[in-house]
Scaffold this motif. Sequence first.
Motif, PDB file in Angstrom:
ATOM      1  N   PRO A  47      97.178 -71.450  30.771  1.00 55.30           N
ATOM      2  CA  PRO A  47      98.628 -71.233  30.705  1.00 55.30           C
ATOM      3  C   PRO A  47      99.344 -72.009  29.598  1.00 55.30           C
ATOM      4  O   PRO A  47     100.281 -71.498  29.007  1.00 55.30           O
ATOM      5  CB  PRO A  47      99.121 -71.670  32.081  1.00 55.30           C
ATOM      6  CG  PRO A  47      97.953 -71.407  32.982  1.00 55.30           C
ATOM      7  CD  PRO A  47      96.739 -71.713  32.143  1.00 55.30           C
ATOM      8  N   LEU A  48      98.916 -73.192  29.280  1.00 58.55           N
ATOM      9  CA  LEU A  48      99.553 -73.963  28.208  1.00 58.55           C
ATOM     10  C   LEU A  48      98.838 -73.788  26.870  1.00 58.55           C
ATOM     11  O   LEU A  48      99.114 -74.507  25.912  1.00 58.55           O
ATOM     12  CB  LEU A  48      99.628 -75.441  28.584  1.00 58.55           C
ATOM     13  CG  LEU A  48     100.503 -75.753  29.804  1.00 58.55           C
ATOM     14  CD1 LEU A  48     100.453 -77.231  30.148  1.00 58.55           C
ATOM     15  CD2 LEU A  48     101.933 -75.301  29.576  1.00 58.55           C
ATOM     16  N   VAL A  84      88.948 -69.943  26.219  1.00 58.25           N
ATOM     17  CA  VAL A  84      87.673 -69.453  26.737  1.00 58.25           C
ATOM     18  C   VAL A  84      87.194 -68.345  25.807  1.00 58.25           C
ATOM     19  O   VAL A  84      87.922 -67.391  25.530  1.00 58.25           O
ATOM     20  CB  VAL A  84      87.803 -68.933  28.180  1.00 58.25           C
ATOM     21  CG1 VAL A  84      86.464 -68.401  28.686  1.00 58.25           C
ATOM     22  CG2 VAL A  84      88.307 -70.041  29.096  1.00 58.25           C
ATOM     23  N   VAL A  85      85.963 -68.506  25.318  1.00 61.52           N
ATOM     24  CA  VAL A  85      85.378 -67.544  24.385  1.00 61.52           C
ATOM     25  C   VAL A  85      84.037 -67.053  24.908  1.00 61.52           C
ATOM     26  O   VAL A  85      83.414 -67.693  25.753  1.00 61.52           O
ATOM     27  CB  VAL A  85      85.199 -68.160  22.979  1.00 61.52           C
ATOM     28  CG1 VAL A  85      86.532 -68.567  22.392  1.00 61.52           C
ATOM     29  CG2 VAL A  85      84.244 -69.332  23.003  1.00 61.52           C
ATOM     30  N   LEU A  86      83.616 -65.909  24.402  1.00 58.67           N
ATOM     31  CA  LEU A  86      82.310 -65.351  24.720  1.00 58.67           C
ATOM     32  C   LEU A  86      81.450 -65.418  23.464  1.00 58.67           C
ATOM     33  O   LEU A  86      81.851 -64.918  22.412  1.00 58.67           O
ATOM     34  CB  LEU A  86      82.455 -63.892  25.174  1.00 58.67           C
ATOM     35  CG  LEU A  86      81.164 -63.168  25.553  1.00 58.67           C
ATOM     36  CD1 LEU A  86      80.564 -63.789  26.820  1.00 58.67           C
ATOM     37  CD2 LEU A  86      81.447 -61.691  25.772  1.00 58.67           C
TER      38      LEU A  86
END
Length: 83
Positions: A49-50, A55-57
């Motif tokens: 949210p901030l 997050v990556v794949l």
Amino acid sequence: MNSTVSLDTLPIGRAGRVAGIDLPPEESQRLMEMGLTVNTEIRVLRRAPLGYPLVVLARGAQLSLRKPVACAIRVVPTEDSGS
């Protein structure tokens, strides 16, 4: 020649290929051990949210990256806009 951007600037769903990592050797080594090597395709999945972590794949694994790390990873955005 394609220009590079830092990973943190890619929008959610967008992919790119890792062009380089601008971190000290010990930190770069850790990322390489997790599969983030030059020419690896990486896709932004979501942001907290901030904004961080990001997050990556990469290579079928989801990785959570802090802001300083995401800013230090240079990528060449791919033409595929993602899903």
